[in-house]
Design an enzyme around this catalytic site. Sequence first.
Site, PDB file in Angstrom:
ATOM      1  N   GLN A  30      52.646  12.661 -19.450  1.00 42.26           N
ATOM      2  CA  GLN A  30      53.890  12.754 -19.042  1.00 42.26           C
ATOM      3  C   GLN A  30      53.846  12.980 -17.359  1.00 42.26           C
ATOM      4  O   GLN A  30      52.655  13.082 -16.812  1.00 42.26           O
ATOM      5  CB  GLN A  30      54.569  14.156 -19.727  1.00 42.26           C
ATOM      6  CG  GLN A  30      53.556  15.375 -19.344  1.00 42.26           C
ATOM      7  CD  GLN A  30      54.026  16.433 -20.587  1.00 42.26           C
ATOM      8  OE1 GLN A  30      54.926  16.464 -21.125  1.00 42.26           O
ATOM      9  NE2 GLN A  30      52.853  17.376 -20.690  1.00 42.26           N
ATOM     10  N   HIS A  61      61.310  33.341 -22.539  1.00 37.62           N
ATOM     11  CA  HIS A  61      59.942  33.836 -23.202  1.00 37.62           C
ATOM     12  C   HIS A  61      60.344  35.092 -23.951  1.00 37.62           C
ATOM     13  O   HIS A  61      59.551  35.390 -24.936  1.00 37.62           O
ATOM     14  CB  HIS A  61      58.987  33.831 -22.004  1.00 37.62           C
ATOM     15  CG  HIS A  61      58.618  32.762 -21.493  1.00 37.62           C
ATOM     16  ND1 HIS A  61      58.675  32.270 -20.132  1.00 37.62           N
ATOM     17  CD2 HIS A  61      58.033  31.721 -22.058  1.00 37.62           C
ATOM     18  CE1 HIS A  61      58.308  30.894 -20.127  1.00 37.62           C
ATOM     19  NE2 HIS A  61      57.815  30.536 -21.314  1.00 37.62           N
ATOM     20  N   ASP A  85      53.073  26.423 -19.714  1.00 36.94           N
ATOM     21  CA  ASP A  85      52.908  27.237 -18.758  1.00 36.94           C
ATOM     22  C   ASP A  85      52.552  28.741 -18.669  1.00 36.94           C
ATOM     23  O   ASP A  85      52.458  29.345 -17.847  1.00 36.94           O
ATOM     24  CB  ASP A  85      54.726  27.296 -18.504  1.00 36.94           C
ATOM     25  CG  ASP A  85      55.563  27.817 -19.591  1.00 36.94           C
ATOM     26  OD1 ASP A  85      55.535  29.151 -19.477  1.00 36.94           O
ATOM     27  OD2 ASP A  85      55.690  27.182 -20.569  1.00 36.94           O
ATOM     28  N   GLU A 105      47.599  23.368 -26.206  1.00 36.56           N
ATOM     29  CA  GLU A 105      48.500  22.584 -25.235  1.00 36.56           C
ATOM     30  C   GLU A 105      47.903  21.224 -25.100  1.00 36.56           C
ATOM     31  O   GLU A 105      46.648  21.329 -24.891  1.00 36.56           O
ATOM     32  CB  GLU A 105      48.624  23.425 -23.984  1.00 36.56           C
ATOM     33  CG  GLU A 105      49.275  22.506 -22.899  1.00 36.56           C
ATOM     34  CD  GLU A 105      50.498  21.960 -22.972  1.00 36.56           C
ATOM     35  OE1 GLU A 105      51.538  22.795 -23.372  1.00 36.56           O
ATOM     36  OE2 GLU A 105      50.800  20.870 -22.888  1.00 36.56           O
ATOM     37  N   ASP A 137      45.859  18.059 -29.236  1.00 37.36           N
ATOM     38  CA  ASP A 137      47.206  17.943 -29.848  1.00 37.36           C
ATOM     39  C   ASP A 137      47.457  18.821 -31.110  1.00 37.36           C
ATOM     40  O   ASP A 137      46.707  19.413 -31.915  1.00 37.36           O
ATOM     41  CB  ASP A 137      46.984  16.244 -30.512  1.00 37.36           C
ATOM     42  CG  ASP A 137      48.448  16.030 -31.283  1.00 37.36           C
ATOM     43  OD1 ASP A 137      49.598  16.040 -31.004  1.00 37.36           O
ATOM     44  OD2 ASP A 137      48.264  15.603 -32.695  1.00 37.36           O
ATOM     45  N   GLY A 138      48.615  19.371 -30.913  1.00 41.62           N
ATOM     46  CA  GLY A 138      48.994  20.432 -32.004  1.00 41.62           C
ATOM     47  C   GLY A 138      49.070  20.332 -33.145  1.00 41.62           C
ATOM     48  O   GLY A 138      48.867  20.845 -34.168  1.00 41.62           O
ATOM     49  N   ASP A 156      56.445  26.112 -29.082  1.00 41.48           N
ATOM     50  CA  ASP A 156      57.015  26.011 -27.527  1.00 41.48           C
ATOM     51  C   ASP A 156      57.045  24.799 -27.093  1.00 41.48           C
ATOM     52  O   ASP A 156      56.005  24.263 -25.988  1.00 41.48           O
ATOM     53  CB  ASP A 156      56.334  27.125 -26.854  1.00 41.48           C
ATOM     54  CG  ASP A 156      56.928  27.395 -25.229  1.00 41.48           C
ATOM     55  OD1 ASP A 156      57.634  26.496 -25.062  1.00 41.48           O
ATOM     56  OD2 ASP A 156      56.119  28.150 -24.686  1.00 41.48           O
ATOM     57  N   THR A 158      58.560  20.924 -26.014  1.00 39.61           N
ATOM     58  CA  THR A 158      59.556  19.952 -25.312  1.00 39.61           C
ATOM     59  C   THR A 158      60.496  19.695 -26.244  1.00 39.61           C
ATOM     60  O   THR A 158      60.419  19.815 -27.439  1.00 39.61           O
ATOM     61  CB  THR A 158      59.173  18.848 -24.406  1.00 39.61           C
ATOM     62  OG1 THR A 158      58.064  18.085 -25.311  1.00 39.61           O
ATOM     63  CG2 THR A 158      58.231  19.368 -23.261  1.00 39.61           C
ATOM     64  N   ASP A 159      61.512  18.671 -25.806  1.00 39.05           N
ATOM     65  CA  ASP A 159      62.486  18.099 -26.723  1.00 39.05           C
ATOM     66  C   ASP A 159      61.621  16.922 -27.711  1.00 39.05           C
ATOM     67  O   ASP A 159      60.390  16.454 -27.233  1.00 39.05           O
ATOM     68  CB  ASP A 159      63.425  16.988 -26.040  1.00 39.05           C
ATOM     69  CG  ASP A 159      64.319  18.175 -25.168  1.00 39.05           C
ATOM     70  OD1 ASP A 159      64.645  19.303 -25.439  1.00 39.05           O
ATOM     71  OD2 ASP A 159      64.645  17.602 -23.799  1.00 39.05           O
TER      72      ASP A 159
END
Lengths: 284, 284
Positions: A30, A61, A85, A105, A137-138, A156, A158-159
């Site tokens: 990204q 959070h 983050d 992550e 990769d999750g 947690d 992103t879209d």
Amino acid sequence: MNWYTEQWSNECKFSIAYDKALYSEKTPFQQIDFYQSKEFGTFFTLDGLMMVNEKDEFIYHDMIVHPAFATNPGIKKVLIIGGGDGGTAREVLRYSTVEEVVMVEIDERVFRLCQEFLPVTASGVEEDNRMTLLFEDGLAYVQNAPDHSFDLILVDSTDPISVGEGLFTTAFYQECYRVLNKDGILINQHESPYFTEYAANMKKAHQKIKNIFPITNVYQYHMPTYPSGHWLFGFASKAFDPLKDIHAEAWNSFGLQTKYYNTDLHVGAFGLPNYVKEALKREK
Amino acid sequence: MNWYTEQWSNECKFSIAYDKALYSEKTPFQQIDFYQSKEFGTFFTLDGLMMVNEKDEFIYHDMIVHPAFATNPGIKKVLIIGGGDGGTAREVLRYSTVEEVVMVEIDERVFRLCQEFLPVTASGVEEDNRMTLLFEDGLAYVQNAPDHSFDLILVDSTDPISVGEGLFTTAFYQECYRVLNKDGILINQHESPYFTEYAANMKKAHQKIKNIFPITNVYQYHMPTYPSGHWLFGFASKAFDPLKDIHAEAWNSFGLQTKYYNTDLHVGAFGLPNYVKEALKREK
């Protein structure tokens, strides 16, 4: 003045004045951009979408972490999917009763850059000896994880576009179910009810999770820098109901200072507007 | 594309694409502009600030009206200060038990233009025979109104600048207290906790009302087109507590269909974030 602008829909946009573009990088996953602003402090975006800023990261959070702990104060093993983050891990690690946190992550650069530019969320996370940090990769991680190995999974993400997409699939939610203990809880980033595209994602996610978990709820919070400011988390669980089983006294005895969350607000967050309840019901 | 833009703070702005500027007028009180947009339908602004749009007016109007009626389902006489678009009156008039509604709007042009361009809020209000429409100053009206003449006062005002300013004063709140019945309720537009300037107004209003009414609360709602999307109403009362005295069953037996409000959400709306509670407490 320089302006960072995000389209909240085709016909609506939100803009923030920034003093300085701090850093940009295109990773294999990204586009990452950090900015310095007066109103929101340092903030960063992924593929042009606001992720975290110093002004209101505490809201997101608090709300992704604390409702699960007030429902089951005995949580010891936590899996965080995404959360690069570090803010979600930071909140989880405040519980001295937590024994193990695995954070998966996909993009290590997000975490490394937040360590550099956004210490408010990332600082101290890597150093905590209860923490296992994995940059992979999750979805692949949960597919390979043993049964019943976590009390809590926090998604947690992103879209559901680009790297976040796999974290909104039935396959992923099924693996989460399998990996959770018999009283396990899944919290997932659940988009927003107001703008059409986000509402469509909200409905799809809810329907998928409802087909897998016996107890499914959605709760809301006021997040001014996300599209419409009206954002949701999903609360799915094998045994605990977030309203009937709330342990307000036990949670308050943790003695955590929080700027957003409290146990009255916990109950209130599940009181959804009729139009949101309708939308969650309607999807077949 | 044409864009309507509102500064939410010096460093932050919100923009809506519109197809057509429908109408503009400068009255002795303010600048009025109507626009036609795809995402939000028809909307209008006063002095450049978003007031009402077809997409989310239901949220504001549900939340200014229904919590008071769920607390005291016996409300019969209602005073609306401001509310020129008609939406607040529309919601009040849905209660067949309401006998009398006085609406005092300083700027007749707002109401007349909403009758023309925004029938969703203004249509039918003038025709209801329980309605008295007065186009005069709200502060002057309450100063001249007899003691104990209303069960409910709804202050549906703009921000405390220009025409809205008098409706955020101690003198005005004192007159409201005097004009209310012994179990009277005052609901007022209470700004927002997130951006500094709005938060300052929120704190000032709360402190003034706390000095006058024995029971004072603040409740929140998700209003995406107002700055930050996190907006508040004040609930001040001589006798009824909005949480302890909620008559959920009685309210539900009115049988009103609402798109936002419900009695679970009523309770939840009073569950404020810690940072908002702190800000309301801190003001001396």
